[in-house]
Scaffold this motif. Structure first.
Motif, PDB file in Angstrom:
ATOM      1  N   GLY A 122       0.812  -1.211   0.000  1.00 41.79           N
ATOM      2  CA  GLY A 122       0.000   0.000   0.000  1.00 41.79           C
ATOM      3  C   GLY A 122       0.843   1.256   0.000  1.00 41.79           C
ATOM      4  O   GLY A 122       0.556   2.210  -0.739  1.00 41.79           O
ATOM      5  N   VAL A 123       1.905   1.286   0.815  1.00 39.93           N
ATOM      6  CA  VAL A 123       2.783   2.452   0.855  1.00 39.93           C
ATOM      7  C   VAL A 123       3.490   2.645  -0.486  1.00 39.93           C
ATOM      8  O   VAL A 123       3.638   3.768  -0.981  1.00 39.93           O
ATOM      9  CB  VAL A 123       3.814   2.306   2.001  1.00 39.93           C
ATOM     10  CG1 VAL A 123       4.843   3.423   1.957  1.00 39.93           C
ATOM     11  CG2 VAL A 123       3.104   2.311   3.347  1.00 39.93           C
ATOM     12  N   TYR A 126       1.054   3.975  -2.898  1.00 37.33           N
ATOM     13  CA  TYR A 126       0.805   5.376  -2.530  1.00 37.33           C
ATOM     14  C   TYR A 126       1.889   6.279  -3.114  1.00 37.33           C
ATOM     15  O   TYR A 126       1.602   7.378  -3.615  1.00 37.33           O
ATOM     16  CB  TYR A 126       0.773   5.507  -1.010  1.00 37.33           C
ATOM     17  CG  TYR A 126       0.631   6.909  -0.496  1.00 37.33           C
ATOM     18  CD1 TYR A 126      -0.596   7.559  -0.500  1.00 37.33           C
ATOM     19  CD2 TYR A 126       1.741   7.593   0.013  1.00 37.33           C
ATOM     20  CE1 TYR A 126      -0.725   8.854  -0.025  1.00 37.33           C
ATOM     21  CE2 TYR A 126       1.617   8.886   0.485  1.00 37.33           C
ATOM     22  CZ  TYR A 126       0.384   9.510   0.470  1.00 37.33           C
ATOM     23  OH  TYR A 126       0.267  10.797   0.942  1.00 37.33           O
ATOM     24  N   VAL A 130      -0.295   7.610  -6.134  1.00 34.63           N
ATOM     25  CA  VAL A 130      -1.114   8.620  -5.464  1.00 34.63           C
ATOM     26  C   VAL A 130      -0.383   9.952  -5.368  1.00 34.63           C
ATOM     27  O   VAL A 130      -0.910  10.993  -5.775  1.00 34.63           O
ATOM     28  CB  VAL A 130      -1.533   8.140  -4.051  1.00 34.63           C
ATOM     29  CG1 VAL A 130      -2.290   9.243  -3.308  1.00 34.63           C
ATOM     30  CG2 VAL A 130      -2.416   6.898  -4.158  1.00 34.63           C
ATOM     31  N   LEU A 131       0.847   9.932  -4.825  1.00 29.08           N
ATOM     32  CA  LEU A 131       1.591  11.180  -4.651  1.00 29.08           C
ATOM     33  C   LEU A 131       1.836  11.939  -5.963  1.00 29.08           C
ATOM     34  O   LEU A 131       1.667  13.157  -5.996  1.00 29.08           O
ATOM     35  CB  LEU A 131       2.928  10.890  -3.955  1.00 29.08           C
ATOM     36  CG  LEU A 131       2.854  10.622  -2.445  1.00 29.08           C
ATOM     37  CD1 LEU A 131       4.253  10.368  -1.890  1.00 29.08           C
ATOM     38  CD2 LEU A 131       2.209  11.804  -1.735  1.00 29.08           C
ATOM     39  N   PHE A 136      -6.155  10.406  -4.107  1.00 29.77           N
ATOM     40  CA  PHE A 136      -6.501   8.988  -4.048  1.00 29.77           C
ATOM     41  C   PHE A 136      -7.394   8.651  -5.233  1.00 29.77           C
ATOM     42  O   PHE A 136      -8.100   9.511  -5.766  1.00 29.77           O
ATOM     43  CB  PHE A 136      -7.234   8.674  -2.739  1.00 29.77           C
ATOM     44  CG  PHE A 136      -6.413   8.951  -1.512  1.00 29.77           C
ATOM     45  CD1 PHE A 136      -5.478   8.032  -1.081  1.00 29.77           C
ATOM     46  CD2 PHE A 136      -6.569  10.128  -0.796  1.00 29.77           C
ATOM     47  CE1 PHE A 136      -4.718   8.271   0.048  1.00 29.77           C
ATOM     48  CE2 PHE A 136      -5.820  10.388   0.338  1.00 29.77           C
ATOM     49  CZ  PHE A 136      -4.885   9.452   0.762  1.00 29.77           C
ATOM     50  N   ALA A 140      -5.504   3.529  -8.327  1.00 37.84           N
ATOM     51  CA  ALA A 140      -4.415   3.283  -7.389  1.00 37.84           C
ATOM     52  C   ALA A 140      -4.739   2.103  -6.480  1.00 37.84           C
ATOM     53  O   ALA A 140      -3.880   1.272  -6.180  1.00 37.84           O
ATOM     54  CB  ALA A 140      -4.150   4.540  -6.558  1.00 37.84           C
ATOM     55  N   ALA A 144      -2.696  -1.499  -6.215  1.00 35.00           N
ATOM     56  CA  ALA A 144      -2.189  -2.084  -4.958  1.00 35.00           C
ATOM     57  C   ALA A 144      -2.682  -3.516  -4.773  1.00 35.00           C
ATOM     58  O   ALA A 144      -1.909  -4.406  -4.370  1.00 35.00           O
ATOM     59  CB  ALA A 144      -2.626  -1.219  -3.779  1.00 35.00           C
ATOM     60  N   PHE A 185      -4.161   3.613   1.681  1.00 35.81           N
ATOM     61  CA  PHE A 185      -3.156   4.470   1.089  1.00 35.81           C
ATOM     62  C   PHE A 185      -3.432   4.797  -0.377  1.00 35.81           C
ATOM     63  O   PHE A 185      -2.693   5.590  -0.974  1.00 35.81           O
ATOM     64  CB  PHE A 185      -1.777   3.806   1.182  1.00 35.81           C
ATOM     65  CG  PHE A 185      -1.248   3.696   2.574  1.00 35.81           C
ATOM     66  CD1 PHE A 185      -0.534   4.737   3.150  1.00 35.81           C
ATOM     67  CD2 PHE A 185      -1.469   2.557   3.322  1.00 35.81           C
ATOM     68  CE1 PHE A 185      -0.049   4.629   4.446  1.00 35.81           C
ATOM     69  CE2 PHE A 185      -0.982   2.436   4.613  1.00 35.81           C
ATOM     70  CZ  PHE A 185      -0.277   3.486   5.180  1.00 35.81           C
ATOM     71  N   THR A 186      -4.449   4.180  -0.967  1.00 39.21           N
ATOM     72  CA  THR A 186      -4.626   4.327  -2.418  1.00 39.21           C
ATOM     73  C   THR A 186      -6.016   4.834  -2.793  1.00 39.21           C
ATOM     74  O   THR A 186      -6.180   5.992  -3.173  1.00 39.21           O
ATOM     75  CB  THR A 186      -4.350   2.981  -3.104  1.00 39.21           C
ATOM     76  OG1 THR A 186      -5.126   1.953  -2.458  1.00 39.21           O
ATOM     77  CG2 THR A 186      -2.878   2.601  -3.011  1.00 39.21           C
ATOM     78  N   SER A 187      -7.026   3.969  -2.695  1.00 46.49           N
ATOM     79  CA  SER A 187      -8.385   4.407  -3.049  1.00 46.49           C
ATOM     80  C   SER A 187      -9.056   5.153  -1.906  1.00 46.49           C
ATOM     81  O   SER A 187     -10.083   5.790  -2.088  1.00 46.49           O
ATOM     82  CB  SER A 187      -9.241   3.192  -3.442  1.00 46.49           C
ATOM     83  OG  SER A 187      -9.404   2.326  -2.334  1.00 46.49           O
ATOM     84  N   PHE A 188      -8.478   5.056  -0.689  1.00 39.93           N
ATOM     85  CA  PHE A 188      -8.953   5.731   0.512  1.00 39.93           C
ATOM     86  C   PHE A 188     -10.371   5.298   0.843  1.00 39.93           C
ATOM     87  O   PHE A 188     -10.597   4.178   1.244  1.00 39.93           O
ATOM     88  CB  PHE A 188      -8.843   7.251   0.351  1.00 39.93           C
ATOM     89  CG  PHE A 188      -8.931   7.993   1.641  1.00 39.93           C
ATOM     90  CD1 PHE A 188      -8.030   7.748   2.655  1.00 39.93           C
ATOM     91  CD2 PHE A 188      -9.918   8.935   1.851  1.00 39.93           C
ATOM     92  CE1 PHE A 188      -8.103   8.412   3.866  1.00 39.93           C
ATOM     93  CE2 PHE A 188     -10.010   9.618   3.046  1.00 39.93           C
ATOM     94  CZ  PHE A 188      -9.103   9.345   4.060  1.00 39.93           C
TER      95      PHE A 188
END
Length: 255
Positions: A122-123, A126, A130-131, A136, A140, A144, A185-188
């Motif tokens: 997940g990190v 992210y 994502v960044l 999000f 993403a 993951a 960390f991705t789709s939130f």
């Protein structure tokens, strides 16, 4: 002397079989207790509204997880679309070129990836998905989930092991349907109904987590219902895998 030795061997064999049976029962007991508790708690909150309605504002009773159910199906479908072709092709390559150094490297990488905690995946997603876009998104989250379990079908061969491929794919789908950490960390999450791939999206796992840690009794009740739906999804995938495997094996035997 021979009769006595034979009796001792039979006794030892019976004791060993009994110990194995006890070990199996001890291993299955926690699973049975978990399933019983989830079903008993979640069945009370399952109704038509739970599958069709949206979550209500904080503190208001009622509502459902319709958006999270749709979001979960979208995430799992997109993850399968990304991961299954790569996994199957990689498995075919490793089977056909098993003696090469590159095939050994791919197998080692797959085994390593399979052991990486999902939150690390997940990190990573992210950081790469994502960044750079500063938001999000559904894509993403699918990236993951696809990365976590692409290795679940890395050890099958396409034509001769079609039952194994189907089983691996179905079990991988069941596994990723219950992932939570990568989605944080991705789709939130999204309290509204959304199917846009470039926006955050709701999922059952994150919704259950959010409701479970809340102070509202009605949300706890719906969290158990969401957990029951997840268990049903996993059970369906497992049963579908067994059914498909048996059908394909029978077709292969006839052919």
């Amino acid at each position: 002397m021979n009769a006595s030795a034979g009796w001792r061997r039979r006794l030892l064999s019976s004791l060993f079989v009994g110990f194995c049976a006890c070990a199996v029962l001890l291993a299955l007991l926690p699973l049975a207790l978990i399933l019983f508790f989830v079903v008993s708690q979640g069945i009370r909150a399952l109704n038509v509204d739970f599958f069709t309605h949206m979550p209500l504002p904080v503190g208001e009773p009622g509502g459902g997880m319709g958006n999270a159910i749709v979001g979960t199906l979208m995430l799992v479908g997109l993850a399968a679309l990304m991961a299954v072709p790569i996994g199957v092709i990689s498995g075919v390559y490793m089977a056909e070129y098993a003696g090469t150094r590159f095939a050994s490297t791919v197998r080692f990488a797959a085994d390593t990836l399979n052991g990486v905690p999902s939150i690390v995946i997940g990190v990573f997603a992210y950081a790469v998905a994502v960044l750079p876009f500063r938001q999000f998104s559904t894509l993403a989250g699918a990236l993951a989930l696809g990365a976590t379990r692409a290795s679940a079908v890395f050890s099958v061969v396409l034509p001769a092991a079609l039952p194994g491929i189907v089983t691996g794919v179905m079990l991988a789908l069941a596994r990723i349907a219950g992932e939570t950490a990568p989605l944080l960390f991705t789709s939130f999450n999204n309290r509204f109904f959304s199917t846009r791939l470039a926006q955050p999206i709701a999922s059952l796992t994150v919704q259950v987590y959010t409701y479970a840690i809340s102070p509202y009794e009605d949300w706890h009740r719906q969290a158990w219902a969401g957990a029951l739906v997840l268990v049903m999804i996993v059970l369906f995938c497992s049963l579908a895998a067994r059914f498909a495997t048996r059908r394909l094996e029978r077709m292969h035997a006839r052919g």
